[in-house]
Design an enzyme around this catalytic site. Structure first.
Site, PDB file in Angstrom:
ATOM      1  N   TYR A   1      -0.661   2.567 -11.477  1.00 43.87           N
ATOM      2  CA  TYR A   1      -1.018   1.810 -12.677  1.00 43.87           C
ATOM      3  C   TYR A   1      -0.671   2.569 -13.957  1.00 43.87           C
ATOM      4  O   TYR A   1      -0.371   1.960 -14.976  1.00 43.87           O
ATOM      5  CB  TYR A   1      -2.527   1.514 -12.699  1.00 43.87           C
ATOM      6  CG  TYR A   1      -2.922   0.203 -12.097  1.00 43.87           C
ATOM      7  CD1 TYR A   1      -2.488  -0.159 -10.831  1.00 43.87           C
ATOM      8  CD2 TYR A   1      -3.749  -0.681 -12.782  1.00 43.87           C
ATOM      9  CE1 TYR A   1      -2.865  -1.357 -10.271  1.00 43.87           C
ATOM     10  CE2 TYR A   1      -4.131  -1.883 -12.231  1.00 43.87           C
ATOM     11  CZ  TYR A   1      -3.689  -2.216 -10.972  1.00 43.87           C
ATOM     12  OH  TYR A   1      -4.075  -3.410 -10.428  1.00 43.87           O
TER      13      TYR A   1
ATOM     14  N   LYS B   1      -2.143   5.101   2.753  1.00 43.88           N
ATOM     15  CA  LYS B   1      -0.906   4.698   3.430  1.00 43.88           C
ATOM     16  C   LYS B   1      -0.134   5.979   3.725  1.00 43.88           C
ATOM     17  O   LYS B   1       1.025   6.153   3.328  1.00 43.88           O
ATOM     18  CB  LYS B   1      -0.118   3.723   2.527  1.00 43.88           C
ATOM     19  CG  LYS B   1       1.111   3.101   3.165  1.00 43.88           C
ATOM     20  CD  LYS B   1       0.809   2.086   4.252  1.00 43.88           C
ATOM     21  CE  LYS B   1       2.098   1.613   4.919  1.00 43.88           C
ATOM     22  NZ  LYS B   1       1.844   0.749   6.097  1.00 43.88           N
TER      23      LYS B   1
ATOM     24  N   ASP C   1      -2.800  -1.438   5.327  1.00 46.47           N
ATOM     25  CA  ASP C   1      -2.449  -2.726   5.943  1.00 46.47           C
ATOM     26  C   ASP C   1      -3.466  -3.097   7.017  1.00 46.47           C
ATOM     27  O   ASP C   1      -3.922  -4.244   7.116  1.00 46.47           O
ATOM     28  CB  ASP C   1      -1.008  -2.728   6.484  1.00 46.47           C
ATOM     29  CG  ASP C   1      -0.675  -1.529   7.351  1.00 46.47           C
ATOM     30  OD1 ASP C   1      -1.474  -0.557   7.408  1.00 46.47           O
ATOM     31  OD2 ASP C   1       0.399  -1.534   7.994  1.00 46.47           O
TER      32      ASP C   1
ATOM     33  N   ASP D   1      -7.442  -2.602  -6.030  1.00 41.21           N
ATOM     34  CA  ASP D   1      -7.290  -3.882  -6.726  1.00 41.21           C
ATOM     35  C   ASP D   1      -7.155  -5.003  -5.704  1.00 41.21           C
ATOM     36  O   ASP D   1      -7.833  -6.027  -5.761  1.00 41.21           O
ATOM     37  CB  ASP D   1      -6.053  -3.817  -7.633  1.00 41.21           C
ATOM     38  CG  ASP D   1      -5.793  -5.138  -8.350  1.00 41.21           C
ATOM     39  OD1 ASP D   1      -6.752  -5.732  -8.853  1.00 41.21           O
ATOM     40  OD2 ASP D   1      -4.622  -5.564  -8.383  1.00 41.21           O
TER      41      ASP D   1
ATOM     42  N   ASP E   1     -10.260  -7.880  -4.222  1.00 42.47           N
ATOM     43  CA  ASP E   1     -10.140  -9.342  -4.286  1.00 42.47           C
ATOM     44  C   ASP E   1     -10.328  -9.940  -2.897  1.00 42.47           C
ATOM     45  O   ASP E   1     -10.991 -10.970  -2.720  1.00 42.47           O
ATOM     46  CB  ASP E   1      -8.753  -9.767  -4.808  1.00 42.47           C
ATOM     47  CG  ASP E   1      -8.768 -10.074  -6.311  1.00 42.47           C
ATOM     48  OD1 ASP E   1      -9.580  -9.456  -7.031  1.00 42.47           O
ATOM     49  OD2 ASP E   1      -7.970 -10.912  -6.759  1.00 42.47           O
TER      50      ASP E   1
END
Ligand code: IPM
Ligand code: MG
Length: 350
Positions: free
Chosen positions: A135, A185, A217, A241, A245
């Site tokens: 970000y 990851k 994942d 992020d 959600d």
């Protein structure tokens, strides 16, 4: 005790108005001051995080934010977009620790798109790092290279950034069910290999917390397969992020989920996890509960007032039990209400 209120864009002003009424009803000695952020600020000053807002936000003990953004501002240059205002205030105030709880209220078990038995009793806390990662990484941009456009961003973390968010997550797990899942990851990305290494190094300081690791994942898949396996999850800015959600929808509506973004001294910015919902803005139908619950988090984390926080949360549970529902959580047999009526119901329950 100073609270800076930033209504923002879209449904922001409607939902913050209800949270402000709830805060005022508590009769604690708060001083509230309003300022502009996001598109609302761009329209007036040309800057999504203007100087006047910066000053107020820095002076306040806590910030209550509605939401920012909307199609009206999507074609502005990147530095003028509302989202820049939000990222700017997070960075400016050093709000590195984003706490996003996903709790399923029993009354809303049917609002989830998942089977009730998969989600009933769900209580997860996602701890998202908020001021680093891809970000904020440099270099970034879109350039012309070798005769074609080339887009690039930089993912990066220092070990101290990872350690401080790790500590927040371990501490949070300690106060809950003592299980922490770190999401990375590491099979592909070096930055997140470092993330995992630092989490493993921290673990001996928290012998009472069980630390596990999951690739992002797989974590995305496990969240919809068997979400109740999680207690606290900790991850970087971008993965957080996305996963927050996803986790929010397990509870039926993103309209229910509060969040806290804290600095090292528990100064915080409190905002609903949802966005500005431009499609329903100004119609008086948005769900104010996530913002009201964000105010409860403010009472708990910044003002250290557990009793007042619990009072607000109990009032929210009561209005759900009474059957009041905004459109996003409505089902047959309940009472459909608008934003203001929902605020009225919470005030009455208080
Ligand atoms: C969030 C939002 C923001 C983010 C956007 C609006 C910049 O999606 O708070 O999750 O990506 O952090
Ligand atoms: Mg998001």
């Amino acid at each position: 005790m100073k609270i800076c209120v930033l209504p923002g864009d879209g449904i922001g002003p409607e939902i913050t108005a209800e949270a402000v009424r709830v805060i005022q009803a508590l009769d604690l000695k708060f001083e509230l001051e309003e300022a502009l952020l996001g598109g609302a600020a761009v329209d007036v000053t040309g800057d999504p995080y203007p100087e006047a807002t910066r000053k107020l936000a820095r002076e306040a003990d806590a910030v209550l934010l509605g939401a920012v953004g909307g199609p009206k501002w999507d074609n502005l240059p990147r530095e003028q977009r509302p989202e820049r205002g939000l990222l700017g205030i997070r960075k400016d105030l050093g709000l590195f620790a984003n706490l996003r709880p996903a709790i399923l209220y029993p009354e809303l078990a049917n609002a989830s798109t998942l089977k009730p038995e998969v989600v009933s009793g769900l209580d997860i806390l996602i701890v998202r790092e908020l001021t680093g990662d891809i970000y904020f990484g440099q270099p970034r941009g879109i350039e012309n290279r070798n005769g074609e456009r080339y887009g690039f961003n930089t993912m990066h973390y220092t070990e101290s950034e990872i350690r401080r968010i790790g500590r927040v997550a371990f501490d949070a797990a300690r106060k809950r069910n003592k299980r922490l899942c770190s999401v990375d990851k590491m099979n592909v990305l070096e930055t997140t290999q470092l993330w995992r290494d630092v989490m493993i190094e921290l673990a001996p300081e928290y012998p009472d917390v069980e630390l596990t690791h999951m690739l992002v994942d797989n974590a995305a898949m496990q969240l919809v397969r068997a979400p109740k396996q999680f207690d606290v999850m900790v991850t970087g800015n971008m993965f957080g992020d996305i996963l927050s959600d996803e986790a929010s929808m397990l509870t039926g509506s993103i309209g229910m989920l509060p969040s806290a973004s804290l600095d090292a001294n528990n100064k915080g910015l409190y905002e609903p996890s949802h966005g500005s919902a431009p499609d329903i803005a100004g119609k008086g139908v948005a769900n104010p509960l996530a913002t009201i619950l964000s105010a409860a988090m403010m009472l708990r984390y910044t003002f250290n007032n557990e009793a007042a926080a619990a009072r607000v949360e109990t009032a929210v549970k009561k209005v759900l039990a009474q059957g009041y529902r905004t459109g996003d959580i409505y089902e047959a047999g309940t009472t459909k209400v608008g934003t203001k009526q929902m605020g009225d119901a919470v005030l009455a329950a208080l």
